[in-house]
Design a protein around this motif. Sequence first.
Motif, mmCIF file in Angstrom:
data_model
loop_
_atom_site.group_PDB
_atom_site.id
_atom_site.type_symbol
_atom_site.label_atom_id
_atom_site.label_comp_id
_atom_site.label_asym_id
_atom_site.label_seq_id
_atom_site.Cartn_x
_atom_site.Cartn_y
_atom_site.Cartn_z
ATOM 1 N N ALA A 36 57.437 -5.482 47.768
ATOM 2 C CA ALA A 36 56.443 -5.504 48.838
ATOM 3 C C ALA A 36 55.903 -6.913 49.058
ATOM 4 C CB ALA A 36 55.305 -4.545 48.508
ATOM 5 N N TYR A 37 55.758 -7.681 47.989
ATOM 6 C CA TYR A 37 55.334 -9.073 48.117
ATOM 7 C C TYR A 37 56.377 -9.879 48.893
ATOM 8 C CZ TYR A 37 51.441 -8.881 44.698
ATOM 9 O OH TYR A 37 50.249 -8.635 44.050
ATOM 10 N N LEU A 38 57.632 -9.730 48.491
ATOM 11 C CA LEU A 38 58.686 -10.534 49.117
ATOM 12 C C LEU A 38 58.991 -10.084 50.543
ATOM 13 C CD1 LEU A 38 61.157 -10.943 46.103
ATOM 14 C CD2 LEU A 38 59.317 -12.472 46.862
ATOM 15 N N GLU A 39 58.660 -8.826 50.858
ATOM 16 C CA GLU A 39 58.844 -8.351 52.225
ATOM 17 C C GLU A 39 57.955 -9.128 53.191
ATOM 18 O OE1 GLU A 39 60.584 -6.156 55.212
ATOM 19 O OE2 GLU A 39 61.134 -6.109 53.077
ATOM 20 N N ARG A 40 56.807 -9.531 52.695
ATOM 21 C CA ARG A 40 55.894 -10.309 53.541
ATOM 22 C C ARG A 40 56.007 -11.809 53.301
ATOM 23 N NH1 ARG A 40 49.286 -10.193 53.796
ATOM 24 N NH2 ARG A 40 49.122 -11.596 55.590
ATOM 25 N N PHE A 41 56.156 -12.196 52.044
ATOM 26 C CA PHE A 41 56.240 -13.617 51.688
ATOM 27 C C PHE A 41 57.550 -13.846 50.938
ATOM 28 C CE2 PHE A 41 51.645 -12.458 51.352
ATOM 29 C CZ PHE A 41 51.150 -13.213 52.416
ATOM 30 N N ASP A 66 59.083 -16.280 49.889
ATOM 31 C CA ASP A 66 59.041 -17.316 48.856
ATOM 32 C C ASP A 66 57.697 -17.276 48.115
ATOM 33 O OD1 ASP A 66 61.606 -18.401 49.562
ATOM 34 O OD2 ASP A 66 60.642 -19.321 51.303
ATOM 35 N N TYR A 67 57.176 -16.066 47.864
ATOM 36 C CA TYR A 67 55.868 -15.951 47.234
ATOM 37 C C TYR A 67 55.854 -16.733 45.918
ATOM 38 C CZ TYR A 67 51.454 -13.965 45.651
ATOM 39 O OH TYR A 67 50.156 -13.810 45.234
ATOM 40 N N PRO A 68 54.929 -17.712 45.786
ATOM 41 C CA PRO A 68 55.028 -18.650 44.662
ATOM 42 C C PRO A 68 54.283 -18.263 43.402
ATOM 43 C CG PRO A 68 53.353 -19.420 46.192
ATOM 44 C CD PRO A 68 53.901 -18.122 46.761
ATOM 45 N N ARG A 69 53.488 -17.192 43.458
ATOM 46 C CA ARG A 69 52.625 -16.891 42.320
ATOM 47 C C ARG A 69 53.077 -15.628 41.603
ATOM 48 N NH1 ARG A 69 48.399 -20.234 42.302
ATOM 49 N NH2 ARG A 69 47.963 -21.382 44.214
ATOM 50 N N GLY A 70 52.331 -15.261 40.557
ATOM 51 C CA GLY A 70 52.663 -14.058 39.818
ATOM 52 C C GLY A 70 52.490 -12.808 40.665
ATOM 53 N N ILE A 71 53.310 -11.811 40.400
ATOM 54 C CA ILE A 71 53.238 -10.538 41.109
ATOM 55 C C ILE A 71 52.262 -9.650 40.346
ATOM 56 C CG2 ILE A 71 54.539 -8.589 42.003
ATOM 57 C CD1 ILE A 71 55.375 -11.267 43.222
ATOM 58 N N THR A 72 51.097 -9.417 40.910
ATOM 59 C CA THR A 72 50.033 -8.749 40.170
ATOM 60 C C THR A 72 49.673 -7.401 40.786
ATOM 61 O OG1 THR A 72 48.295 -9.846 41.468
ATOM 62 C CG2 THR A 72 49.061 -10.969 39.463
ATOM 63 N N VAL A 73 49.038 -6.576 39.963
ATOM 64 C CA VAL A 73 48.361 -5.363 40.426
ATOM 65 C C VAL A 73 46.886 -5.513 40.057
ATOM 66 C CG1 VAL A 73 50.366 -3.858 40.278
ATOM 67 C CG2 VAL A 73 48.923 -4.137 38.255
ATOM 68 N N PRO A 74 46.000 -4.905 40.848
ATOM 69 C CA PRO A 74 46.281 -4.019 41.967
ATOM 70 C C PRO A 74 46.772 -4.780 43.188
ATOM 71 C CG PRO A 74 43.948 -4.484 41.905
ATOM 72 C CD PRO A 74 44.534 -5.121 40.666
ATOM 73 N N ALA A 75 47.494 -4.059 44.022
ATOM 74 C CA ALA A 75 47.919 -4.583 45.312
ATOM 75 C C ALA A 75 47.839 -3.462 46.326
ATOM 76 C CB ALA A 75 49.347 -5.126 45.236
#
Length: 313
Positions: A106-111, A113-122
């Motif tokens: 879901a992060y990569l669908e929007r960004f 090249d998302y540069p940071r950690g993939i965190t929860v909650p989201a």
Amino acid sequence: MAYASEGEFKRDATYIPDRITKDARRPEHGPVDGELWPVEAGRYRLVAAKACPWATRTIIVRELLGLEDVISLGTPGPTHDERSWTFDLDPGGVDPVLGIERIQEAYLERFPDYPRGITVPAIVDVPTGQVVTNDFPWITHDFFFEWREFHRADAPNLWPAELREEMEQVMRRIYTEVNNGVYRCGFAGSQEAYDAAYDRLWTALDWLEERLASRRYLMGDALTEADVRLWTTLARFDAVYHGHFKCNRQKLTELPHLWGYARELYAIPAFGGNTDFEQIKRHYYVVHSDINPTQVVPKGPDPAVWLEPHGRG
């Protein structure tokens, strides 16, 4: 997570700054550094692992306010790898609403090249499959202020106007000295950094113990967001932070006012029903392999102690 040169733990506190507000209006409180999304029942999915303290607070507030039928909930499993949290508790390891195996998708669908950690909650926008925000302090704030038309009739007033100024101060100290303080102990990179972190943590816990000697909740007679924010650390204290993070001056069970207060909160379904001690232990003892290289998960402590009468009027 990162370490400063002197060995002190430093948290990366930069999150996606978007917010969900009524009619995508400018919110009354807080910054607007990202996009504004409209409140819309059924549109968003909260992805929050019960192992994670920051995520659990959003699950608790969602339930306290009665938003379960308005904002759906996806719960990743208790462990994650270097990429992201995964939906290994769901059949086939796939979130049944989003159709993804990792929240990273879901992060990569929007960004891309998302540069940071993939965190929860989201929070994820279900129609597009794109992450909206992972800015956890504002998620719970906006659940209260922006989703009011969907609150249940008897929802608690988690942000009383007359207490807000003092409450902000209390929550700031809880975050810096307790919520983040246990991590500052656990991930200290030197003896000096650990000693300083330990002293700061216990100064704050002593302050809270004294505060709760004369009041039922942190802000008085009624439950507020401040209690939710403290709770998630207290719930993990004896099971994880006391030993795993070396916060071992005393156990929570040895602090009479904090322990009674914690058991009273545990008896509230939104708190106790969303606290999974096995997931909590598995997360910390397995994921933090630098601290616990064997990844052996302890069997104790016995969770039955949480069911003992709290003895608070």
